[in-house]
Design an enzyme around this catalytic site. Structure first.
Site, PDB file in Angstrom:
ATOM      1  N   ARG A  24     -21.432  -3.434   2.618  1.00  0.00           N
ATOM      2  CA  ARG A  24     -20.705  -4.520   3.264  1.00  0.00           C
ATOM      3  C   ARG A  24     -20.660  -4.411   4.872  1.00  0.00           C
ATOM      4  O   ARG A  24     -20.820  -5.271   5.526  1.00  0.00           O
ATOM      5  CB  ARG A  24     -19.148  -4.386   2.695  1.00  0.00           C
ATOM      6  N   ARG A  59     -10.410   6.474   4.220  1.00  0.00           N
ATOM      7  CA  ARG A  59      -9.722   5.452   3.547  1.00  0.00           C
ATOM      8  C   ARG A  59      -9.404   5.697   2.203  1.00  0.00           C
ATOM      9  O   ARG A  59      -8.356   5.332   1.484  1.00  0.00           O
ATOM     10  CB  ARG A  59     -10.197   4.164   3.851  1.00  0.00           C
ATOM     11  N   ARG A 104       0.865  -1.166  -0.045  1.00  0.00           N
ATOM     12  CA  ARG A 104      -0.030   0.032  -0.060  1.00  0.00           C
ATOM     13  C   ARG A 104       0.899   1.395   0.089  1.00  0.00           C
ATOM     14  O   ARG A 104       0.272   2.147  -0.048  1.00  0.00           O
ATOM     15  CB  ARG A 104      -0.798  -0.105   1.336  1.00  0.00           C
ATOM     16  N   ARG A 155     -17.434  -4.481  10.542  1.00  0.00           N
ATOM     17  CA  ARG A 155     -16.074  -3.842  10.541  1.00  0.00           C
ATOM     18  C   ARG A 155     -16.533  -2.515  10.884  1.00  0.00           C
ATOM     19  O   ARG A 155     -17.117  -1.861  10.038  1.00  0.00           O
ATOM     20  CB  ARG A 155     -15.375  -3.897   9.087  1.00  0.00           C
TER      21      ARG A 155
HETATM   22  P1  AMP Z   1      -8.208  -3.822   4.360  1.00  0.00           P
HETATM   23  O1  AMP Z   1      -9.064  -5.095   4.663  1.00  0.00           O
HETATM   24  O2  AMP Z   1      -7.096  -4.237   3.098  1.00  0.00           O
HETATM   25  O3  AMP Z   1      -9.178  -2.785   3.848  1.00  0.00           O
HETATM   26  O4  AMP Z   1      -7.598  -3.236   5.397  1.00  0.00           O
HETATM   27  C1  AMP Z   1      -8.029  -2.717   6.672  1.00  0.00           C
HETATM   28  C2  AMP Z   1      -7.016  -1.813   7.273  1.00  0.00           C
HETATM   29  O5  AMP Z   1      -5.852  -2.271   7.969  1.00  0.00           O
HETATM   30  C3  AMP Z   1      -6.581  -0.699   6.454  1.00  0.00           C
HETATM   31  O6  AMP Z   1      -7.447   0.595   6.758  1.00  0.00           O
HETATM   32  C4  AMP Z   1      -5.361  -0.400   7.202  1.00  0.00           C
HETATM   33  O7  AMP Z   1      -5.472   0.446   8.281  1.00  0.00           O
HETATM   34  C5  AMP Z   1      -4.801  -1.506   7.784  1.00  0.00           C
HETATM   35  N1  AMP Z   1      -3.901  -2.083   6.627  1.00  0.00           N
HETATM   36  C6  AMP Z   1      -4.323  -3.670   5.624  1.00  0.00           C
HETATM   37  N2  AMP Z   1      -3.244  -3.612   5.086  1.00  0.00           N
HETATM   38  C7  AMP Z   1      -2.198  -2.579   5.130  1.00  0.00           C
HETATM   39  C8  AMP Z   1      -1.014  -2.293   4.516  1.00  0.00           C
HETATM   40  N3  AMP Z   1      -0.715  -2.895   3.615  1.00  0.00           N
HETATM   41  N4  AMP Z   1      -0.542  -1.139   5.095  1.00  0.00           N
HETATM   42  C9  AMP Z   1      -0.678  -0.392   5.964  1.00  0.00           C
HETATM   43  N5  AMP Z   1      -2.004  -0.551   6.517  1.00  0.00           N
HETATM   44  C10 AMP Z   1      -2.845  -1.606   6.195  1.00  0.00           C
END
Ligand code: AMP
Length: 191
Positions: free
Chosen positions: A128, A146, A89, A134
């Protein structure tokens, strides 16, 4: 062995499509968001470290994410390849991933970027949020944060892969199977 980065903003369908890709190609799913949520639910130290960032819709610091990914890659044996979902990311994460995979001798094959307009993303995440449990899916301000974080910190990662000819944009609107077929075509066209 193929290693795929499945890329795109929150709500683009990365999780949904990963599940289908894993079934078809036997890839190992490495979803950093899922790993963090697992740590959170188990109350680990790593989970506690990540929680405040996740709750605000901000990114967890690179070193925390990279160490977690390193451990997961190294504890996986006999894989048909990884599907990286929600990682990398940031550009430093992408550079770290290249170094980790170099050590294994299996580079990234392809980056698939799901392209979905913002209003559709907000609709999907709000839907969702009704069932995902979540906290970060249930507040419109956090959803918008986000998406802004994605644009500012994560989009440069697309340029990083574009520079090595690995970026492949996939139109991410339509029914799930249509989008899946587009992804499979791109994967099957790599050696
Ligand atoms: P996601 O399920 O991919 O939407 O991730 C949920 C949250 O986890 C994100 O909003 C970040 O706070 C954290 N997160 C997940 N993957 C990453 C990553 N590669 N780098 C930094 N934070 C992450």
């Amino acid at each position: 062995m193929k290693n795929i980065v499945l890329f795109g903003p929150p709500g683009a369908g990365k999780g949904t499509q990963s599940e289908k890709l894993i079934e078809k190609y036997n890839f190992t799913h490495l979803a950093t968001g899922d790993l963090f949520r697992m740590h959170l639910s188990e109350g680990t130290e790593l989970g506690k470290q990540a929680q405040k960032y996740m709750n605000e819709g901000h990114l967890v610091p690179d070193e925390v994410v990279i160490d977690m990914v390193d451990a997961k890659i190294n504890s996986t044996e006999n894989s048909a390849g990884f599907i990286f979902d929600g990682f990398p990311r940031t550009v430093p994460q992408a550079e770290a991933l290249d170094r980790l995979l170099d050590k294994k001798g299996t580079p990234i094959t392809l980056m698939l970027m799901l392209d979905v307009p913002e209003p559709e993303l907000i609709n999907r995440i709000s839907e969702r949020g009704k069932t995902s449990g979540r906290a970060d899916d249930q507040n419109i301000e956090k959803i918008r944060t986000r998406i802004r974080v994605y644009e500012k910190e994560t989009l440069p990662v697309a340029e990083y892969y574009n520079n090595t000819g690995k970026l492949n944009k996939i139109y991410g609107v339509g029914n799930i199977d249509e989008i899946f077929n587009r992804l499979c075509e791109a994967i099957d066209s790599t050696l």
